[in-house]
Design a protein around this motif. Structure first.
Motif, short mmCIF file in Angstrom:
data_model
loop_
_atom_site.label_atom_id
_atom_site.label_comp_id
_atom_site.label_asym_id
_atom_site.label_seq_id
_atom_site.Cartn_x
_atom_site.Cartn_y
_atom_site.Cartn_z
N ILE A 25 0.83 -1.19 0.00
CA ILE A 25 0.00 0.00 0.00
C ILE A 25 0.88 1.25 0.00
CG2 ILE A 25 -1.90 1.19 1.22
CD1 ILE A 25 -2.67 -1.45 0.10
N LYS A 26 2.18 1.06 0.21
CA LYS A 26 3.13 2.17 0.26
C LYS A 26 2.74 3.15 1.36
CE LYS A 26 5.03 0.38 -3.36
NZ LYS A 26 6.21 -0.49 -3.19
N ILE A 27 2.62 2.61 2.55
CA ILE A 27 2.20 3.41 3.69
C ILE A 27 3.31 3.41 4.73
CG2 ILE A 27 1.11 1.45 4.88
CD1 ILE A 27 -1.09 3.33 5.79
N THR A 28 3.53 4.54 5.40
CA THR A 28 4.56 4.62 6.43
C THR A 28 4.05 4.01 7.73
OG1 THR A 28 3.83 6.77 7.24
CG2 THR A 28 5.42 6.76 5.41
N GLN A 29 4.98 3.74 8.64
CA GLN A 29 4.58 3.18 9.93
C GLN A 29 3.72 4.17 10.71
OE1 GLN A 29 7.56 1.38 12.38
NE2 GLN A 29 8.42 0.14 10.73
N GLU A 30 4.00 5.46 10.56
CA GLU A 30 3.19 6.47 11.25
C GLU A 30 1.76 6.44 10.76
OE1 GLU A 30 7.30 7.53 12.05
OE2 GLU A 30 6.26 7.01 10.20
N LYS A 31 1.56 6.41 9.43
CA LYS A 31 0.20 6.40 8.88
C LYS A 31 -0.48 5.07 9.18
CE LYS A 31 1.02 9.71 5.15
NZ LYS A 31 1.06 9.92 3.68
N LEU A 32 0.29 4.00 9.16
CA LEU A 32 -0.27 2.69 9.49
C LEU A 32 -0.74 2.68 10.94
CD1 LEU A 32 -0.86 -0.24 8.82
CD2 LEU A 32 1.53 -0.80 9.34
N SER A 33 0.00 3.34 11.80
CA SER A 33 -0.39 3.44 13.21
C SER A 33 -1.76 4.08 13.35
CB SER A 33 0.66 4.28 13.98
OG SER A 33 0.22 4.55 15.28
N ASP A 34 -1.99 5.16 12.60
CA ASP A 34 -3.31 5.82 12.64
C ASP A 34 -4.39 4.92 12.06
OD1 ASP A 34 -2.13 8.07 13.72
OD2 ASP A 34 -1.81 9.02 11.77
N ARG A 35 -4.05 4.21 10.98
CA ARG A 35 -5.04 3.39 10.27
C ARG A 35 -5.55 2.23 11.11
NH1 ARG A 35 -5.28 3.26 4.61
NH2 ARG A 35 -4.11 5.19 4.80
N VAL A 36 -4.66 1.58 11.85
CA VAL A 36 -5.06 0.39 12.61
C VAL A 36 -5.25 0.67 14.10
CG1 VAL A 36 -3.90 -1.13 10.95
CG2 VAL A 36 -2.66 -0.37 12.98
N GLY A 37 -4.99 1.92 14.52
CA GLY A 37 -5.21 2.27 15.92
C GLY A 37 -4.22 1.64 16.88
N LYS A 38 -2.98 1.45 16.42
CA LYS A 38 -1.93 0.89 17.27
C LYS A 38 -0.77 1.87 17.35
CE LYS A 38 -3.88 -3.24 17.65
NZ LYS A 38 -4.35 -3.78 18.94
N LYS A 39 -0.04 1.83 18.47
CA LYS A 39 1.14 2.68 18.60
C LYS A 39 2.18 2.28 17.56
CE LYS A 39 0.73 3.63 23.56
NZ LYS A 39 1.39 3.49 24.88
N ARG A 40 2.95 3.27 17.08
CA ARG A 40 3.96 2.95 16.08
C ARG A 40 5.00 1.99 16.64
NH1 ARG A 40 8.40 3.03 15.28
NH2 ARG A 40 8.80 4.16 17.22
N SER A 41 5.33 2.13 17.94
CA SER A 41 6.30 1.22 18.56
C SER A 41 5.78 -0.21 18.56
CB SER A 41 6.61 1.67 19.98
OG SER A 41 5.43 1.73 20.77
N THR A 42 4.46 -0.38 18.72
CA THR A 42 3.87 -1.72 18.68
C THR A 42 4.05 -2.34 17.31
OG1 THR A 42 2.20 -1.14 20.34
CG2 THR A 42 1.72 -3.04 18.93
N ILE A 43 3.79 -1.54 16.27
CA ILE A 43 3.95 -2.02 14.90
C ILE A 43 5.40 -2.40 14.63
CG2 ILE A 43 3.85 -1.31 12.47
CD1 ILE A 43 1.40 0.42 13.27
N THR A 44 6.33 -1.56 15.11
CA THR A 44 7.76 -1.83 14.92
C THR A 44 8.15 -3.14 15.60
OG1 THR A 44 8.29 0.53 14.81
CG2 THR A 44 10.10 -0.97 15.35
N ASN A 45 7.65 -3.37 16.81
CA ASN A 45 7.99 -4.59 17.54
C ASN A 45 7.51 -5.83 16.80
OD1 ASN A 45 9.33 -3.35 19.68
ND2 ASN A 45 7.44 -3.06 20.85
N TYR A 46 6.33 -5.75 16.19
CA TYR A 46 5.83 -6.90 15.42
C TYR A 46 6.69 -7.14 14.19
CZ TYR A 46 1.50 -7.91 17.96
OH TYR A 46 0.59 -8.32 18.90
N ILE A 47 6.98 -6.07 13.44
CA ILE A 47 7.74 -6.22 12.19
C ILE A 47 9.14 -6.77 12.46
CG2 ILE A 47 8.79 -4.94 10.28
CD1 ILE A 47 6.31 -3.17 10.24
N ARG A 48 9.73 -6.41 13.60
CA ARG A 48 11.06 -6.89 13.93
C ARG A 48 11.09 -8.42 14.09
NH1 ARG A 48 13.41 -5.19 18.77
NH2 ARG A 48 15.48 -5.60 17.90
N LEU A 49 9.94 -9.01 14.40
CA LEU A 49 9.88 -10.47 14.54
C LEU A 49 10.25 -11.18 13.24
CD1 LEU A 49 6.54 -10.86 16.56
CD2 LEU A 49 8.88 -10.96 17.45
N LEU A 50 10.07 -10.49 12.11
CA LEU A 50 10.38 -11.09 10.82
C LEU A 50 11.88 -11.25 10.60
CD1 LEU A 50 7.73 -9.23 8.61
CD2 LEU A 50 7.54 -11.46 9.74
#
Length: 303
Positions: free
Chosen positions: A152-177
């Protein structure tokens, strides 16, 4: 009961409308679109294909059987959501478990909300809706976040707003990869938790990750025990985060040791620090994508 019967009859009437070639609805501006789009319509299961964008890849057979039993007794309580592809052809956006369970029961039709969306919109709807579910495993969530960022070419900041999660939460999940695929599979299968995975990420070499992972599983270590094991391993290797310089012989000054965790927490990323007893040293902040670099830059400079 009368209202439910009337609604079901209406859904069947709309289903007949969709099968009329003269009323093939392709956009919200088409004739009769307002009667169908956003409404619950009784669709034939054979007219629906699964969503290739579905983030879930594991479907528990026992759980599906339980859902099928519930559907057999009570029917479909919550309609699925589909998007219209072509004449009398639809694709799942959400509700694949209900779709699969309905097939197990032997139903011929299923109530569905109809949407009109392109591939990108369908991907976003499917991923965002599924991320909100409580039964996705951490790797499925991480993959969903990464797909949204990549496709979707979306930044982590915009994704945070879209899914209602903190950006740090999103980062922690992605790091699992970054974990070895075997460890990712172990997390999906429930051998370890996300907390275990976050501890193991601190071991950079995947071969060494596996060695620690095998001990965690075989000894049934808790998250805290795993964190201590990882810390001890890194100290043995002379890792800079352990309080030693890169040559493993000099102690990092106390003011640096105390500040490392604060930096990591503030930046939500790994921070490497080397320092000599006289207070001289350097800070290294790794990044793994353009978006992550821009995020770190913004946090450090405010721009």
């Amino acid at each position: 009961m009368a209202k439910a019967t009337k609604k079901q009859a209406l859904g069947r009437g709309l289903s007949a409308l969709l099968k009329d070639p003269e009323n093939d609805i392709k956009s919200v501006s088409d004739k009769n679109a307002d009667k169908v789009i956003g409404n619950v319509v009784e669709l034939e299961l054979s007219a629906i294909e699964v969503n290739p964008f579905q983030p879930r890849s594991n479907f528990n057979d026992e759980a599906l059987e339980e859902l099928a039993s519930s559907i057999r007794e009570l029917g479909i309580i919550q309609p699925i959501t589909v998007r219209k592809l072509d004449f009398n052809k639809f694709q799942l956006v959400s509700g694949e478990r209900r779709f699969r369970a309905s097939k197990l029961v032997g139903l011929e039709t299923i109530p569905a909300y109809i949407r009109i969306a392109n591939d990108q919109e369908s991907l976003e709807m499917a991923l965002v809706e599924n991320i909100q579910r409580q039964d996705l495993d951490p790797i499925e969530i991480a993959l969903s976040y990464q797909r949204l960022i990549d496709e979707i070419k979306i930044t982590q900041e915009k994704l945070s707003d879209r899914v209602g999660k903190k950006r740090s939460t999103i980062t922690n999940y992605i790091r699992l990869l970054k974990l070895h695929p075997i460890i990712q599979t172990g997390m999906r299968d429930g051998f370890i938790s996300m907390g275990h995975g976050r501890a193991l990420i601190n071991i950079e070499k995947k071969k060494e990750q596996i060695g620690i992972y095998e001990k965690v599983v075989s000894d049934g270590l808790s998250v805290r025990e795993t964190e201590r094991l990882v810390k001890a391993y890194k100290e043995q290797k002379g890792d800079t985060d352990s309080g030693k310089s890169q040559n493993g012989t000099k102690e990092i000054p106390g003011f640096v040791s105390k500040g490392i965790d604060a930096l990591k927490k503030h930046l939500s990323t790994k921070v490497d620090i080397t320092a000599s007893p006289n207070g001289k040293g350097k800070i290294v902040i790794p990044f793994h994508s353009k978006e992550e670099f821009q995020r770190i830059k913004k946090m450090l400079t405010g721009e």
